[in-house]
Each structure stands twice: as C-alpha cells, then as structure tokens.
Scaffold this motif. Structure first.
Motif, PDB file in Angstrom:
ATOM      1  N   HIS A 280      -2.118   6.480   8.240  1.00  0.00           N
ATOM      2  CA  HIS A 280      -2.800   5.332   7.657  1.00  0.00           C
ATOM      3  C   HIS A 280      -3.701   5.749   6.500  1.00  0.00           C
ATOM      4  N   GLN A 281      -4.412   6.868   6.680  1.00  0.00           N
ATOM      5  CA  GLN A 281      -5.299   7.351   5.620  1.00  0.00           C
ATOM      6  C   GLN A 281      -4.523   7.702   4.355  1.00  0.00           C
ATOM      7  N   PHE A 282      -3.358   8.321   4.545  1.00  0.00           N
ATOM      8  CA  PHE A 282      -2.594   8.758   3.376  1.00  0.00           C
ATOM      9  C   PHE A 282      -1.832   7.611   2.722  1.00  0.00           C
ATOM     10  N   LEU A 283      -1.258   6.721   3.528  1.00  0.00           N
ATOM     11  CA  LEU A 283      -0.373   5.705   2.953  1.00  0.00           C
ATOM     12  C   LEU A 283      -1.045   4.368   2.695  1.00  0.00           C
ATOM     13  N   VAL A 284      -1.986   3.982   3.524  1.00  0.00           N
ATOM     14  CA  VAL A 284      -2.544   2.635   3.388  1.00  0.00           C
ATOM     15  C   VAL A 284      -3.948   2.656   2.780  1.00  0.00           C
ATOM     16  N   SER A 285      -4.846   3.469   3.361  1.00  0.00           N
ATOM     17  CA  SER A 285      -6.212   3.482   2.854  1.00  0.00           C
ATOM     18  C   SER A 285      -6.371   4.371   1.627  1.00  0.00           C
ATOM     19  N   HIS A 286      -5.363   5.196   1.353  1.00  0.00           N
ATOM     20  CA  HIS A 286      -5.396   6.084   0.189  1.00  0.00           C
ATOM     21  C   HIS A 286      -6.650   6.953   0.185  1.00  0.00           C
TER      22      HIS A 286
ATOM     23  N   LYS B 137       1.983   6.312  -7.029  1.00  0.00           N
ATOM     24  CA  LYS B 137       0.849   7.005  -7.617  1.00  0.00           C
ATOM     25  C   LYS B 137       1.054   8.516  -7.503  1.00  0.00           C
TER      26      LYS B 137
ATOM     27  N   PRO C 186     -11.679   5.444  -5.409  1.00  0.00           N
ATOM     28  CA  PRO C 186     -11.010   4.159  -5.206  1.00  0.00           C
ATOM     29  C   PRO C 186      -9.629   4.055  -5.852  1.00  0.00           C
ATOM     30  N   GLU C 187      -9.403   4.735  -6.973  1.00  0.00           N
ATOM     31  CA  GLU C 187      -8.113   4.576  -7.642  1.00  0.00           C
ATOM     32  C   GLU C 187      -7.211   5.784  -7.507  1.00  0.00           C
ATOM     33  N   LYS C 188      -7.846   6.954  -7.362  1.00  0.00           N
ATOM     34  CA  LYS C 188      -7.021   8.137  -7.117  1.00  0.00           C
ATOM     35  C   LYS C 188      -7.118   8.426  -5.631  1.00  0.00           C
ATOM     36  N   PHE C 189      -6.412   9.443  -5.180  1.00  0.00           N
ATOM     37  CA  PHE C 189      -6.434   9.720  -3.753  1.00  0.00           C
ATOM     38  C   PHE C 189      -7.680  10.504  -3.355  1.00  0.00           C
TER      39      PHE C 189
ATOM     40  N   TRP D 190      -7.314  10.466   1.009  1.00  0.00           N
ATOM     41  CA  TRP D 190      -6.772  11.774   1.364  1.00  0.00           C
ATOM     42  C   TRP D 190      -7.788  12.690   2.029  1.00  0.00           C
TER      43      TRP D 190
ATOM     44  N   GLU E 132      -4.238   0.047 -13.840  1.00  0.00           N
ATOM     45  CA  GLU E 132      -4.349   1.498 -13.699  1.00  0.00           C
ATOM     46  C   GLU E 132      -3.296   2.246 -14.514  1.00  0.00           C
TER      47      GLU E 132
ATOM     48  N   TYR F 243       2.507   1.692  -3.338  1.00  0.00           N
ATOM     49  CA  TYR F 243       1.516   2.119  -4.318  1.00  0.00           C
ATOM     50  C   TYR F 243       1.207   3.605  -4.159  1.00  0.00           C
ATOM     51  N   ALA F 244       1.003   4.036  -2.890  1.00  0.00           N
ATOM     52  CA  ALA F 244       0.667   5.439  -2.637  1.00  0.00           C
ATOM     53  C   ALA F 244       1.776   6.355  -3.135  1.00  0.00           C
TER      54      ALA F 244
ATOM     55  N   LEU G  90      -3.408   7.528  12.658  1.00  0.00           N
ATOM     56  CA  LEU G  90      -4.616   7.456  11.827  1.00  0.00           C
ATOM     57  C   LEU G  90      -4.411   8.244  10.539  1.00  0.00           C
TER      58      LEU G  90
ATOM     59  N   ASP H 278     -17.337   8.572  13.664  1.00  0.00           N
ATOM     60  CA  ASP H 278     -17.231   7.153  13.988  1.00  0.00           C
ATOM     61  C   ASP H 278     -16.669   6.934  15.399  1.00  0.00           C
TER      62      ASP H 278
ATOM     63  N   GLU I   3       0.818  -1.212   0.000  1.00  0.00           N
ATOM     64  CA  GLU I   3       0.000   0.000   0.000  1.00  0.00           C
ATOM     65  C   GLU I   3       0.856   1.268   0.000  1.00  0.00           C
ATOM     66  N   THR I   4       1.895   1.270   0.845  1.00  0.00           N
ATOM     67  CA  THR I   4       2.774   2.430   0.924  1.00  0.00           C
ATOM     68  C   THR I   4       3.478   2.657  -0.412  1.00  0.00           C
TER      69      THR I   4
ATOM     70  N   GLU J 236      -9.051  -1.328   7.642  1.00  0.00           N
ATOM     71  CA  GLU J 236      -9.066  -0.025   8.308  1.00  0.00           C
ATOM     72  C   GLU J 236      -9.817  -0.109   9.642  1.00  0.00           C
TER      73      GLU J 236
END
Lengths: 346, 285
Positions: B240-246, A68, B38-41, B248, A91, A64-65, B237, B56, A61-62, A340
């Motif tokens: 994680h949002q920026f690097l793993v869950s993408h 990208k 889903p594919e871009k940030f 932004w 992609e 990829y981020a 957190l 949440d 994931e890292t 998550e």
C-alpha cells in the motif's frame, strides 16, 4: 554457474527486447481491468498491422505509481480518471494530444469536452463515463431495503459489504450523506466523512476494484458498491443483481485517453484513440462493458435493450442528483491520509 | 590452476550476492531514512520520521495480527510437516525421492495460480461447500472466504514445503539406531521422542520455522485474494505504501523491520545451534 549466467542472459534478452527495434508496429496500452473487449484489440491489429501490448491496473494510484517510476516511458496510452488527468498533466507526466490526428474527436458529445480538469482537451480525450452506485442481489436482499448510501451503514450488514477499492468513490458516499460536495477540498469536511466511514468499516467484507461483479456473482457478497458497467455485465449472468442509484446521489466519473510524456509510439497511440472513437467500435465497447460512450454516432447503432438501459444511460434527473468527480487539487493528500488510516483500521 | 578457479568462483558468487542482494538492501535502508514527498516517492534529506510513523497503534495492530497469522501458519506447517518429513526419512531411498518430487510438483505452478485454486475450493459456491451441502453437513453454504482462517489455510498450503525441506534434510541424517538404543534402555515412545528425537531434530525444526515465519508476513497477495478488508499482513501495508500512498520511506522502513526480525531469528538460530553442538561435544567426551 554457466547455467546461471545463461539464465541472466536470457532474462536480459527477454526484458530488454521490447524496448529495441521494430517499435513502429506496436502500441503499449495500460488500462483498467476489463475496459476494452479483446475482439476490439484484435480488430485494431488486423486493420492497422499495429500490435497492441496490453496490461491492466486496478486503481489510479497504482497506475500513477508505475508511470512515475518509469518516468512515463514504456507505455503509449493510459486511462486515468479526471482528477488524475489534471494531477498528471500538472506534474508534466503527459504529452499534448495532436487533435489533427484524431478526426473522430469532432464527433464527440460536446457536454463531456473541454472540462476544467483539462481545458481545451489539451492532454486528454474522453473514453467512457459511468457511475458508481449500489449493487443488490435481490434474491437475498429486497431491493427496497437499499435505496440510499446511508442504508449500507445498517448494522444488519455486518461483514457483508463490498466497497470499491477507490478512494474518491468511497469518500463520495460519506460526503454525500453529510450533505457535502464529493469534490470537497475542505479538510474539516473530509475528516467528518472519514469519521463516518470508520463507522462503516465493521460492515465491510472486502475492497475490490478489479472486477467487483465477481464476488456478487460468486455469492460472496449480496450488497455493496459497484460500477454501473460491472453491474450491467453481472446482470447478463444473473438478472437478480440490481443496480441502484442511491438517493443522496451516485458518483459520476469519466476516464480519458492520455499519452505519457515519454511514450515512444506517439503516432500509433493517436491511431488507437481514433480507432476507439469510431462509432462501430464504441458500440462494441458499450455493449460489452456496460459504460456510456461520448461517441454520439454510436448510440443509434446500439441494440434496444442497451440503449434503453438506465444502468448504462441514466435519466437526466439521476445525473442531476449525482455529482461528477472532478479535481480536488491540494486536498488530494488529505484524502490520501484519511484513506490510508481507514484501510489500516485506524 | 585450481586456485584460480576457486578465486574466480568465489569472486563471482560474492559479486553476485553484493549486486543482487546487498545493493537493493542498501537502497532500501537508505530510502527508509529519507523524507516523504507529495509528488515524488521520496525526497533526499535525512529523516527518521518513517520509523516514528511506525509506532502508530494501527500499524502495530496489523503487525501483531501478522505475527499471529504467521505464527499459526508456522505451527500448522510444523504439525503437518514433521510427520511427513519423519516418515519420508524412514522410507527406502527411491521412495524418498518420489515423495519429495510429489511435494515439489505443485511448486512448478505459480503460487498466485495456486492461491486462486484455493479460492475456488473455499468459495460460497466452491467445491468445499458443494461437498458439505451434498453430504448434508450444512443446509446453506458457509462463507469461508475473506476470513483469517482462509488466509492461514492459503499460507499453509504455500509454505508447507519450506517447513518440510529443512526438516527432511535434518531427519535424513538422523541415526535411527538411537531410537532403538533408547527403546533398549527402556524409554517409552513419548520419552524417546522428547529426549532423543526432538533434541536431535531441533535444528531442522528451527530452520523450518524461520523459513516459514518471516516470509509469511510478506505474502500480501494471499491476504489480498483470500482475506477481506481487515485480514491484512505486513506485506499488504508495504504494498500500500509503495503503490497507493506513494510513501517509499515508510514502506522501506516497514521492510527494514521485517528484515531485522529475520536477522534476529537467524541470530537466535545460530545461538541455539552453537549451544546444541557444544552440549553434543560434552556428551561425546
């Protein structure tokens, strides 16, 4: 104020310098932590005169981020796992491999070539493959107590486990316990796995996919997940650390060389791949990292203890009992959502 | 001529602040109001969904834990930092400089490296456990790592100078004759502290607390290296949002909340200061 301007100026030179001129003798490699021995990189530079600029990541994931974000520019070689090869090629983040520039590719194990995640190896060349299983420090915990993934759920291990910081590997455990495929694309099955993993969380002390062997060697954890290669490296320092293939089946994966779409040093990247697939080089990589190589001609060169190690080269029955990680397509965001939730303790 | 120099420096500094402070903040704010993709940030369409996602309970829980850890860090920094700043302020001029340099020297080492050093001390086979075993206080190693305490300890170590420096700047100006006057007028040590020293050093205390509290919640790498799977800070957190869950927009919204907290605390600081100086004027009159 002048000094501030000077600082900015120097900074600009330092930052921009790698992108200008003299690019022909360089290759920018972005790889998993501890995945290529340093001596191998030095030998490549010695033989070809191409300087390797090497940086590392600890999760798909890292990587990829970052890729990208810079739109595939700045790196010439990356090592995604199978399902990220398909995601990234879909992609448009990768450029096709020119197989003519990699003669050593013909010598690779045909059983790892031309897989569904990249038909015809258009975008990827396999580098190494391995498994994710269980590590046990047998000085502390009898190895017979931990034979399956399910054993990690034992309440005795409260606050004791190490899990890989890898979404697919963690979900693999729960999916296998539930009797599902670890490449499941069914949201209901993934949710069930998530519910099961939630029950595991009180046992989890830490997530680590940098160098998972280090907490075992430091005595911080005595049981948990590990990559076979890391277990192999750990055993060199502490033979009490055992690698267990869980009875529900280990997770098998492969990482491949890919060239990002914006890579500037295309030719050097191909040279690097070809070099890495040379039998004498592949041998060094296996012996240092403890992962299996698709370079068949490297196998006879290996020292006997390495070649016979079931940690590195699992017997056919164990491979059959396990499951190979493949693309999950549209289900990836579903995994991500539950991952998550799991990580933020929901 | 002088005016030109002034104009030049002012415009340079404000330009600098706008470019490197204002612009990124603005981008962050804009991103927090975009939609997830889903594919871009992110995708360019206005939405407040990220702020709703923040409600949440899981995020709220991590937020409250963060506040608690940052609060503890702030409190301990104050407990250790206040006496240090006070006695340093009482020293002769050249000793003061020496003390401050000693405080700053560890700062020449990267904070990440220092966090690793804390790991080597706290580890199961680390220095602390070796010492405890040698002295016989414990028979088997204690696990200090991967706990809230380890995280707080690392945070205190990193943040202590941020408490001491504003405190020191305030205490240095403190007129010690006021303490003597209080004593002459019959105040005991406790009363001298509570009605003379404390109120006069309050601006320093507040400044130090603000400097420690909010940045602490963002120090994700301390929680990553010293904490375990559940000792997360808001910074983790966001990372994680920026690097793993993408995602932004969500990461940006979390950052915006932290910035708002900082702003609220600064506003409070300003209000207290204003009150404080107003009261001071009354006394003078």
């Amino acid at each position: 104020m002048t000094s501030k301007i000077m600082t900015v100026f120097t900074f600009a030179i330092l930052v921009l310098q790698p992108f200008s001129g003299a690019a022909a003798e360089k290759v920018y490699v972005y790889n998993w932590t501890e995945y290529i021995p340093e001596a191998v990189l030095e030998q490549f530079t010695e033989e070809t005169g191409i300087k390797v600029i090497y940086t590392t990541y600890d999760s798909n994931e890292t990587m990829y981020a970052k890729l990208k974000l810079i739109q595939g520019e700045g790196y010439d070689l990356v090592f995604p796992s199978t399902y990220f090869v398909s995601k990234m090629s879909r992609e448009g983040m990768l450029q096709p491999i020119d197989q003519a520039l990699i003669p050593n590719m013909k010598e690779l194990d045909p059983s790892v070539m031309d897989k569904p995640f990249d038909p015809g190896n258009r975008y990827s060349v396999p580098y190494m493959w391995g498994s994710t299983g269980i590590a046990v420090n047998t000085d502390v915990i009898p190895v017979k107590n931990v034979t399956s993934w399910k054993d990690l759920w034992n309440k005795e291990y409260k606050d004791q486990l190490l899990l890989q910081d890898d979404m697919r590997e963690v979900f693999h455990m729960a999916l296998k316990i539930k009797g599902y495929s670890s490449n499941s694309r069914t949201p209901r099955e993934i949710e069930e796995a998530y519910q099961l993993l939630k029950e595991l969380m009180p046992n989890v002390l830490l997530f680590n996919s940098d160098s998972p062997r280090l907490p075992y060697l430091a005595g911080e954890v005595n049981v948990g997940m590990i990559w076979n290669g890391e277990a192999w490296m750990a055993q060199q320092e502490n033979p009490a650390i055992a690698y267990v293939y869980p009875s529900e089946g280990a997770n098998f994966w492969a990482d491949s060389f890919v060239i990002p779409a914006g890579a500037k040093n295309r030719e050097n990247a191909h040279k690097f791949i070809n070099f890495m697939l040379r039998p004498d080089i592949a041998k060094i990589c296996v012996e240092e990292n403890g992962f299996a190589t698709p370079v068949l001609k490297a196998l006879p060169l290996l020292s006997e203890d390495v070649r016979k190690s079931e940690t590195i080269f699992p017997p056919a029955a164990i491979v059959k009992a396990g499951e190979f990680q493949t693309d999950v397509g549209d289900a990836l965001p579903v995994y991500q959502m539950y991952w998550e939730k799991l990580r933020s303790g929901n | 001529m002088k005016n030109k120099v002034q104009l030049f420096s002012i415009s340079l500094i404000s330009g600098w602040v706008m470019l490197f402070g204002g612009a990124p903040l603005l981008l962050l704010l804009i991103t927090s109001f975009l939609k997830q993709h889903p594919e871009k940030f992110y995708q360019f369409s206005f939405s407040v969904q990220s702020y709703f996602q923040l409600i949440d309970p899981a995020y709220l829980d991590i937020f409250l834990r963060s506040v608690r850890l940052a609060g503890l860090t702030m409190l301990f920094c104050l407990i250790f930092g206040y006496p240090f700043a006070w006695f340093t302020g009482r020293l002769q001029q050249h000793f003061r400089a020496a003390m401050l340099i000693m405080l700053m020297i560890p700062f020449w080492t990267n904070s990440l490296v220092r966090t690793y050093a804390v790991r080597m001390i706290l580890g199961t086979h680390g220095l602390l456990n070796k010492a405890l075993l040698a002295v016989g206080i414990t028979e088997s190693p204690i696990r200090f790592m991967y706990t809230d305490s380890a995280v707080v300890l690392g945070l205190i170590y990193l943040m202590l100078p941020f408490m001491i420096l504003p405190l020191y700047a305030n205490i240095e100006k403190f007129d010690y004759r006021l303490v003597e006057a209080a004593r002459d007028l019959g105040a005991g040590p406790l009363q001298t502290f509570s009605s003379v020293v404390f109120p006069l050093t309050l601006p320093g205390i507040l400044a130090g607390c603000i400097m420690v509290f909010v940045p602490t919640m963002g120090l994700f790498y301390v929680a990553t290296l010293l904490g375990g799977a559940r000792n997360l800070l808001v910074g983790n957190l966001i990372q994680h949002q920026f690097l793993v869950s993408h995602n932004w927009p969500l990461g940006s919204a979390m950052s915006v909340i932290l910035i708002l907290m900082m702003a609220a605390m600064l506003a409070l600081y300003w209000l207290v200061l204003r009150r404080f100086s107003a009261r001071g004027q009354v006394y003078h009159a």
